[in-house]
Design a protein around this motif. Sequence first.
Motif, PDB file in Angstrom:
ATOM      1  N   LEU A 260      30.557 -27.114   9.217  1.00  0.00           N
ATOM      2  CA  LEU A 260      31.841 -26.915   9.886  1.00  0.00           C
ATOM      3  C   LEU A 260      32.164 -25.430   9.764  1.00  0.00           C
ATOM      4  N   SER A 261      32.182 -24.737  10.883  1.00  0.00           N
ATOM      5  CA  SER A 261      32.395 -23.285  10.865  1.00  0.00           C
ATOM      6  C   SER A 261      33.781 -22.936  11.400  1.00  0.00           C
TER       7      SER A 261
ATOM      8  N   SER B 209      29.523 -16.686   9.192  1.00  0.00           N
ATOM      9  CA  SER B 209      28.919 -15.878   8.132  1.00  0.00           C
ATOM     10  C   SER B 209      27.471 -16.292   7.916  1.00  0.00           C
ATOM     11  N   SER B 210      26.801 -15.604   7.004  1.00  0.00           N
ATOM     12  CA  SER B 210      25.397 -15.925   6.708  1.00  0.00           C
ATOM     13  C   SER B 210      25.257 -17.342   6.172  1.00  0.00           C
ATOM     14  N   ASN B 211      26.251 -17.824   5.425  1.00  0.00           N
ATOM     15  CA  ASN B 211      26.180 -19.187   4.902  1.00  0.00           C
ATOM     16  C   ASN B 211      26.155 -20.219   6.022  1.00  0.00           C
ATOM     17  N   MET B 212      26.790 -19.909   7.129  1.00  0.00           N
ATOM     18  CA  MET B 212      26.734 -20.806   8.290  1.00  0.00           C
ATOM     19  C   MET B 212      25.298 -20.946   8.776  1.00  0.00           C
ATOM     20  N   HIS B 213      24.594 -19.822   8.889  1.00  0.00           N
ATOM     21  CA  HIS B 213      23.217 -19.865   9.380  1.00  0.00           C
ATOM     22  C   HIS B 213      22.276 -20.469   8.341  1.00  0.00           C
ATOM     23  N   MET B 214      22.524 -20.206   7.071  1.00  0.00           N
ATOM     24  CA  MET B 214      21.684 -20.817   6.037  1.00  0.00           C
ATOM     25  C   MET B 214      21.843 -22.332   6.033  1.00  0.00           C
TER      26      MET B 214
ATOM     27  N   ILE C  76      31.172 -26.045   4.675  1.00  0.00           N
ATOM     28  CA  ILE C  76      32.308 -25.463   5.392  1.00  0.00           C
ATOM     29  C   ILE C  76      32.207 -23.961   5.195  1.00  0.00           C
ATOM     30  N   THR C  77      32.124 -23.216   6.298  1.00  0.00           N
ATOM     31  CA  THR C  77      31.898 -21.768   6.198  1.00  0.00           C
ATOM     32  C   THR C  77      32.735 -21.027   7.221  1.00  0.00           C
TER      33      THR C  77
ATOM     34  N   PRO D 168      26.164 -21.551  15.328  1.00  0.00           N
ATOM     35  CA  PRO D 168      25.165 -22.265  14.520  1.00  0.00           C
ATOM     36  C   PRO D 168      24.301 -23.141  15.414  1.00  0.00           C
ATOM     37  N   LEU D 169      23.024 -23.194  15.126  1.00  0.00           N
ATOM     38  CA  LEU D 169      22.124 -24.061  15.875  1.00  0.00           C
ATOM     39  C   LEU D 169      22.149 -25.469  15.272  1.00  0.00           C
TER      40      LEU D 169
END
Length: 350
Positions: A278-279, A264-269, A260-261, A292-293
């Motif tokens: 879950l963004s 942010s960069s954590n979403m892409h990581m 859950i982000t 996010p992909l």
Amino acid sequence: MTEKSLKTILVLRLSSMGDVAMTVPILKCFLNNYKDYQIVLVTKPLFTAFFQNTERLISVPIDTKKEYKGLNGIRKFCNELSKEYKFELIIDLHNVIRSRLISFFIKKVKSFNIDKGRKEKKKMIRLKEKDRTPLKHMSDRYYQVFVQAGFTFLINGHLYVNTDRPKENVCQEIFDSTKVVIGIAPFALHKGKQWPEKNMKELLKQFDDLDRCKIILFGGYDEEEKLEEFAKPFANIFNIAGKYSLNDELNVIKNVKLMITMDSSNMHMSWLMATRVLSIWGGTHPDIGFAPLGDNLDLMTQISVEELPCRPCSVFGNVTCHRGDYACLEMIKPNDVYRKACMAAGILLA
């Protein structure tokens, strides 16, 4: 093919973390299709972890705040780089002053620069008469630079980061129970992308009360103290910020059931490690080109533009809310996020 017989492309993307992470599938797809090329990638030292164990990709870190600071520092860096490699061309995926200076100092090598779509983005975030036409994803913009340079290839969004083995006992320390492990990254760089603290704390309480989950909190070194405060009241919530290397954090993300982000960069990581994410979106919007992909579109959580026509008001979340109340984030309720997350993680609720 020997290393000496390979043709070499210089790729530039110095920051930020999420933008650098999004280059991974593009660079890997290029290398998979062009076996006679190698890539020398210039980026910040921390981000080299995204590219480890990638055949024919050499990460060269540049620290523009220390050894290679200022104009003379960048010139020194380019001189060292030119002695080591002979470049066929330069792919600039950043297109800022620092990357353009690197292209300038690497003599007699043609460069191709990314079009970031700044004009289209301004039309989407303006206060009145917004143009809501969805823009190219950032990964598509990266790909188009390669097309300009004469390369075409299919993009496989399922080419992820090949991490080194984690530090001994990292995963055992975290995944030591039968509980469902969910990762949460509560922070973003700018206020326009960060869910209110009170909402996040309420969400954490709901997960802790469930007692079937173990929650791992992610963040930067500067967020460690705040995350410790978040975790302290709860038995099933743990903070790992500042405790592990980026490589080890990527391994943790790879093994959680769900992340859950924020935007942010954590979403892409997360999607880079093939973990569902879950963004939560506020002043920014996925249609700007940073969604996010992977299999994550249904987990993007936001207030609709019909309900809040002022969205999006910013590309990066760094604009003060025009309404003054950050309604786009305040209106996203903890219970809605909780139920959506439980469903995505396969947790049955009464």
